[in-house]
Design an enzyme around this catalytic site. Structure first.
Site, short mmCIF file in Angstrom:
data_model
loop_
_atom_site.label_atom_id
_atom_site.label_comp_id
_atom_site.label_asym_id
_atom_site.label_seq_id
_atom_site.Cartn_x
_atom_site.Cartn_y
_atom_site.Cartn_z
N HIS A 32 97.29 0.76 66.36
CA HIS A 32 96.47 1.76 67.33
C HIS A 32 95.29 1.06 67.70
CE1 HIS A 32 94.02 2.71 63.67
NE2 HIS A 32 95.17 3.15 63.03
N HIS A 35 93.00 -0.74 65.05
CA HIS A 35 93.59 -2.05 64.72
C HIS A 35 93.32 -3.21 65.81
CE1 HIS A 35 96.63 0.28 62.43
NE2 HIS A 35 96.04 -0.19 61.64
N GLN A 59 101.02 -0.33 46.96
CA GLN A 59 99.66 0.52 47.21
C GLN A 59 99.96 1.99 47.29
OE1 GLN A 59 98.16 -1.74 50.49
NE2 GLN A 59 97.53 0.20 51.24
N LYS A 147 86.62 2.76 58.54
CA LYS A 147 87.54 3.75 58.20
C LYS A 147 87.70 3.94 56.76
CE LYS A 147 90.99 6.83 59.14
NZ LYS A 147 91.53 6.72 57.78
P1 AMP Z 1 96.07 -0.08 58.03
O1 AMP Z 1 97.31 -0.56 58.93
O2 AMP Z 1 96.04 1.38 57.93
O3 AMP Z 1 96.48 -0.50 56.47
O4 AMP Z 1 94.52 -0.58 58.26
C1 AMP Z 1 94.52 -1.90 58.71
C2 AMP Z 1 92.96 -2.27 58.89
O5 AMP Z 1 92.82 -1.19 59.76
C3 AMP Z 1 92.32 -1.92 57.75
O6 AMP Z 1 91.26 -2.54 57.64
C4 AMP Z 1 91.84 -0.35 58.17
O7 AMP Z 1 90.35 -0.05 57.71
C5 AMP Z 1 91.54 -0.78 59.67
N1 AMP Z 1 91.52 0.57 60.44
C6 AMP Z 1 92.38 1.63 60.21
N2 AMP Z 1 92.06 2.72 61.07
C7 AMP Z 1 91.04 2.27 61.72
C8 AMP Z 1 89.96 2.83 62.72
N3 AMP Z 1 90.48 4.07 63.43
N4 AMP Z 1 89.01 2.24 62.99
C9 AMP Z 1 88.62 0.92 62.71
N5 AMP Z 1 89.41 0.29 61.67
C10 AMP Z 1 90.36 0.96 61.37
#
Ligand code: AMP
Length: 283
Positions: A32, A35, A59, A147
């Site tokens: 989204h 990312h 995890q 986040k």
């Molecule tokens: P995830 O795919 O949820 O494991 O997240 C991958 C990376 O994207 C991690 O470093 C998260 O902290 C970052 N991330 C997820 N959602 C957001 C957001 N809304 N704003 C900024 N970074 C994000």
């Protein structure tokens, strides 16, 4: 854009690059605009950008959403291609954790409490996957979102402790105009949950403003939790911590140092996390 499925393909790809200025963005996919912000930050400061998409089984707890976690690989690859990413690393679980895999990482410090109280194996899963990804890709810089603030602090601590020669770059949380932080798990929210969800960030903002202006933190947090309950949240925690070490803060004293207010709460069956900076106005 290269699609890389194995560790040796990543190494070959790295060796083929003329410049070794590489930014790396680890993700679990279902991408989204949060990312996207990480990828754009990586593009701004590095010649090359590598993104990983890997839903890391280590995890997820036994009763968590590993099997139902949203997986949208085709859309994700199209999204990353448009953003101009050089390569995407999508290993299988077996490639990353082959039979006989025996190493784990356990951390104290910023990993203590908060998420660990509710997801006891979460940070050891995060640490091992991030350590393996960083050792595989060996980027100059790796990008993480605020986040997941505790995760960001844990990763930064691990990289310092292990002397990994990689800069950890943090990026601000991307939100909807309602204030709701973007998350791959937001697809689990029902229409009714969606209407209540922005209250999470609104409550954080209100608490942060009051604590920063000198109101008694214990009372502020008590009211914050009541407000969340009133809006149908089941609160796991709403806690003030030191912003870098994540050490608990003595709430009986005036708050004078930079802190972070972190929250986790369930709306229906969906667990949301969020956080905000609390920067006291020194008088
Ligand atoms: P995830 O795919 O949820 O494991 O997240 C991958 C990376 O994207 C991690 O470093 C998260 O902290 C970052 N991330 C997820 N959602 C957001 C957001 N809304 N704003 C900024 N970074 C994000």
């Amino acid at each position: 854009m290269q699609i890389l499925n194995t560790v040796s393909q990543v190494r070959e790809f790295k060796n083929s690059l003329i410049s070794n200025s590489v930014g790396f963005v680890p993700t679990m996919g279902a991408l989204h605009d949060g990312h996207m912000a990480l990828v754009q930050a990586a593009k701004e400061n590095n010649e090359h950008v590598i993104v990983s998409i890997f839903v890391n089984p280590k995890q997820f707890g036994a009763n968590e959403d590993l099997t139902t976690y949203p997986r949208t690989l085709d859309e994700d690859l199209a999204f990353l291609e448009k953003l101009g990413v050089d390569a995407v690393f999508t290993p299988s679980a077996h490639e990353f954790y082959p039979n006989g895999f025996s190493t784990s990482i356990s951390m104290q410090g910023p990993a203590l409490g908060l998420e660990s109280d509710y997801r006891p194996d979460f940070f050891s899963g995060v640490c091992i996957v991030v350590a393996k990804l960083l050792c595989t890709v060996m980027p100059n810089r790796a990008y993480f979102g605020e986040k997941d603030y505790q995760q960001l602090c844990v990763v930064a601590q691990m990289v310092r402790d292990l002397n990994l020669p990689i800069y950890i770059i943090s990026c601000p949380t991307v939100r909807k105009t309602s204030g709701l932080a973007l998350s791959s798990r937001n697809v689990y929210l029902s229409d009714e949950d969606f209407a209540h969800a922005p209250t999470l960030y609104a409550t954080l903002k209100d608490c942060a403003r009051k604590i920063a202006s000198g109101k008694h933190a214990v009372e502020v947090l008590h009211h914050g939790k009541s407000n969340l309950k009133h809006h149908k949240f089941a609160v796991d925690y709403l806690e003030l911590r030191h912003s870098i070490t994540l050490a608990p803060v003595d709430l009986s004293l005036p708050i004078t140092t930079a802190c972070r207010l972190l929250v986790a709460a369930k709306l229906g069956t969906t667990r949301l996390i969020d956080n905000i900076a609390v920067n006291p106005i020194l008088k």
